[in-house]
Design an enzyme around this catalytic site. Structure first.
Site, mmCIF file in Angstrom:
data_model
loop_
_atom_site.group_PDB
_atom_site.id
_atom_site.type_symbol
_atom_site.label_atom_id
_atom_site.label_comp_id
_atom_site.label_asym_id
_atom_site.label_seq_id
_atom_site.Cartn_x
_atom_site.Cartn_y
_atom_site.Cartn_z
ATOM 1 N N HIS A 389 -0.104 -6.839 2.100
ATOM 2 C CA HIS A 389 0.998 -7.557 2.746
ATOM 3 C C HIS A 389 0.998 -9.037 2.373
ATOM 4 O O HIS A 389 1.999 -9.573 1.876
ATOM 5 C CB HIS A 389 0.867 -7.390 4.267
ATOM 6 C CG HIS A 389 1.924 -8.065 5.074
ATOM 7 N ND1 HIS A 389 2.945 -7.377 5.678
ATOM 8 C CD2 HIS A 389 2.114 -9.373 5.398
ATOM 9 C CE1 HIS A 389 3.729 -8.224 6.334
ATOM 10 N NE2 HIS A 389 3.243 -9.448 6.174
ATOM 11 N N GLU A 390 -0.138 -9.694 2.589
ATOM 12 C CA GLU A 390 -0.203 -11.138 2.354
ATOM 13 C C GLU A 390 -0.114 -11.486 0.871
ATOM 14 O O GLU A 390 0.434 -12.529 0.501
ATOM 15 C CB GLU A 390 -1.467 -11.729 2.978
ATOM 16 C CG GLU A 390 -1.555 -11.569 4.493
ATOM 17 C CD GLU A 390 -0.371 -12.142 5.251
ATOM 18 O OE1 GLU A 390 0.364 -12.987 4.699
ATOM 19 O OE2 GLU A 390 -0.153 -11.727 6.411
ATOM 20 N N HIS A 393 3.491 -11.729 -0.046
ATOM 21 C CA HIS A 393 4.004 -13.070 0.232
ATOM 22 C C HIS A 393 3.570 -14.052 -0.858
ATOM 23 O O HIS A 393 4.366 -14.846 -1.353
ATOM 24 C CB HIS A 393 3.441 -13.586 1.563
ATOM 25 C CG HIS A 393 4.082 -13.006 2.780
ATOM 26 N ND1 HIS A 393 5.446 -12.960 2.959
ATOM 27 C CD2 HIS A 393 3.534 -12.473 3.908
ATOM 28 C CE1 HIS A 393 5.711 -12.430 4.147
ATOM 29 N NE2 HIS A 393 4.570 -12.122 4.733
ATOM 30 N N HIS A 396 5.336 -13.612 -4.152
ATOM 31 C CA HIS A 396 6.707 -14.088 -3.974
ATOM 32 C C HIS A 396 6.746 -15.610 -4.151
ATOM 33 O O HIS A 396 7.595 -16.156 -4.882
ATOM 34 C CB HIS A 396 7.195 -13.692 -2.579
ATOM 35 C CG HIS A 396 8.663 -13.879 -2.358
ATOM 36 N ND1 HIS A 396 9.274 -13.576 -1.160
ATOM 37 C CD2 HIS A 396 9.654 -14.357 -3.147
ATOM 38 C CE1 HIS A 396 10.561 -13.836 -1.235
ATOM 39 N NE2 HIS A 396 10.823 -14.330 -2.434
#
Length: 598
Positions: A389-390, A393, A396
């Site tokens: 998940h992180e 980020h 991105h």
């Protein structure tokens, strides 16, 4: 699980992020701090001159970009250092100085928007024609013009800027109180052994197969928050009041309109989410009923929600194993994407383990030098998904910073949660595809169902709660610990249904959720999850073309509206269709789990 939490100095350097990649030491930070002050003074000298010529306007924007890069470094160094140990007075003071500087800069530049909006369309057209460098900022200017009715006079904008530092107070106070001040009683297991309860250990304790331990941790958490419920309610009141102050000062219909307008997201998206989830609430109740049946309980309680329904099965995953699995699972993203992922794994992007005073939870911060990821890894399946998940980020941020100029490099949170959750969806598909073990597959599907429950349903419940408490403030109804606890308790009854005992303690869960201080943040987890389920499916089904479109989306920063960016990737969030589709998958997974465990 009953592990000792180390001091920061006792954690091996290989598991710490490299904050010195920003500045070698605090003295370098101080030097840039002074440079930022000088640059802010230079920006202030443009006051009254922005409409004089295209050259002056362009010089102002370029200087502003330069300042934004310096501030990015200052913010990331100070906040990353503080988050390593919230007890460290040096970095608390540094963050305080920085907060004051940001308020001063906002004050110094408060003339910007009113002056730009005073420039006629005719003059702006002439400016663009005679200065090609200025065309870079045309989108930025057009976005300001869209919010003209919410922009105040120069004097009023200065007052708003001066109020900025005070408006950060509720979040700052809550963060220090919850992360650095609160201590919880130890939880006790069925054998009488004690287990330390912290923000980092709470969910692993709630996932334990020992029901006595789960209940003990649950009671410990909410007993502690209950002691301070009135104080925390006062903090939350301050948060809603500062939001209302901004909304009314800027002539918005509501705090929701004011908040979503800043990120160019239609208010209908927020209401569509809540309505779609309510229309599909039967699936949540169906899942709760199945959980109660599979656990063989006469009464299912709130502290039974996190433990896997597959008994006598656990997945212990070290950090090294998690990295390798995530790397393999993201193969559909392509070699370029995975090269960035490997760079992050190997070169100081990640702070891995919990230590005393460290900020709880997990996050990614998209610094210009490279992203930073805070974890509190616990060798669980959940922590493996948190890593995926992180890093979603982080990558991105990497693509956005690499491909966009400073003025458009900061993407909004609405699209951020898509990038993180798409990684999680691909990881789940990989894990399910690569096991023939019936029990492991059931365990994984249960975990997948929990992602739907905690991200799509629970975050929507949070969003509904946040909307209602803001509406209470807007209508003049006072917020108290009692009335918002009653509100939160009743929302739990609605969302979880009749097949669970909604324990009285859960009424206080609002007190431990830091996201309520981020102003209409949580709904984006649910919308992002819905979009990510759709996009991960496209990438797996369509291959390279879909992956390439997805990377274009990651590389676009805020160069388009959030809704248009997601359309570029292949999903339309202006309709409830992606939410309904995702919840349909949730229903199918419930049936699949029931068959596997029949």
């Amino acid at each position: 699980m009953n592990e000792k939490i180390l001091e920061r100095s006792q954690v091996s350097d290989e598991y710490k992020w490299s904050v010195n990649d920003i500045y070698k030491n605090d003295e370098c930070w101080t030097k840039d701090y002074e440079e930022a002050r000088k640059t802010a003074d230079e920006l202030k000298s443009f006051k009254g001159r922005l409409g004089e010529s295209s050259e002056i306007l362009c010089r102002y924007f370029k200087l502003n970009d330069r300042l934004s890069i310096i501030l990015d470094n200052l913010i990331n160094y100070a906040h990353r250092r503080r988050d390593e140990d919230n007890r460290n007075a040096v970095y608390q003071e540094m963050c305080g100085r920085l907060s004051a500087l940001l308020s001063d800069i906002s004050d110094a530049c408060s003339f910007e928007v009113p002056e730009i909006l005073a420039i006629s369309e005719e003059k702006l057209s002439r400016f663009y024609a005679e200065n090609t460098d200025l065309s870079l900022y045309q989108l930025y200017i057009s976005r300001l013009q869209k919010r003209k009715e919410h922009t105040l006079s120069e004097a009023e904008e200065r007052i708003m800027a001066l109020a900025g530092q005070m408006q950060e107070a509720p979040d700052t106070i809550y963060s220090v109180f919850s992360d650095a001040e609160l201590e919880f009683d130890d939880a006790v297991d069925s054998n009488g052994n004690k287990h330390q309860v912290t923000h980092g250990t709470y969910i692993p304790l709630m996932q334990s197969s020992d029901r006595v331990l789960r209940e003990s941790a649950f009671r410990s958490m909410y007993r502690t928050y209950g002691k301070y419920k009135n104080t925390i309610a006062a903090m939350l009141t301050a948060q809603t009041r500062q939001s209302l102050f901004t909304a009314r000062a800027r002539h918005y219909e509501s705090t929701l309109h004011a908040s979503l307008d800043r990120t160019d997201v239609p208010v209908s998206v927020y209401h569509n989410l809540i309505e779609a989830v309510h229309n599909n609430m039967e699936y949540m109740h169906k899942y709760i009923k199945l959980r109660k049946k599979l656990m063989g309980l006469d009464e299912l309680h709130m502290y039974d929600l996190y433990t896997p329904v597959v008994q006598d099965f656990d997945m212990k995953i070290t950090f090294e194993e998690a990295k390798q699995t995530v790397y393999e699972a993201l193969a559909p993203m392509g070699d370029e994407y995975r090269a960035v992922l490997k760079e992050g794994f190997e070169n100081g992007w990640i702070d891995v383990y919990e230590n005393k005073g460290k900020t709880s939870g997990a996050y990614s911060a998209g610094a210009k030098v490279h992203p930073y990821v805070l974890l509190n890894h616990k060798d669980t399946l959940n922590c493996e998904f948190t890593l995926a998940h992180e890093m979603g980020h982080a990558i991105h941020s990497y693509y956005s910073n690499k491909n966009q100029p400073a003025v458009y490099s900061d993407y909004v949170i609405f699209v951020a949660e898509v990038a993180s959750t798409c990684n999680e969806a691909l990881l789940m598909e990989y894990l399910l595809k690569n096991t023939d073990d019936r029990k492991q597959k059931a365990y994984l599907i249960n975990y997948f169902l929990e992602q739907f429950r905690t991200t799509l349903y629970r975050q929507t419940m949070f969003a509904e709660f946040e909307l209602k408490i803001n509406q209470m403030t807007e209508s003049g109804e006072g917020i108290t610990a009692e009335n918002i606890s009653e509100l939160y308790y009743n929302l739990n009854k609605t969302y979880f249904g009749d097949d669970i005992v909604v324990d009285d303690d859960i009424a206080l869960e609002w007190a431990r959720i830091p996201h309520f201080y981020y102003e209409y943040y949580v709904y984006q987890y649910a919308t992002g999850y819905s979009a990510a389920i759709a996009l991960s499916g496209k990438i797996l089904k369509e291959g390279k073309q879909a992956a390439d479109n997805y990377i274009k989306f990651l590389s676009s920063g805020c160069s388009k509206s959030p809704i248009d960016l997601l359309k570029l990737a292949g999903v339309d969030m202006s309709t409830p269709d992606p939410i309904n589709s995702a919840l349909g998958i949730f229903n199918e997974l419930i049936d699949e789990l029931e068959k596997l465990l029949a």
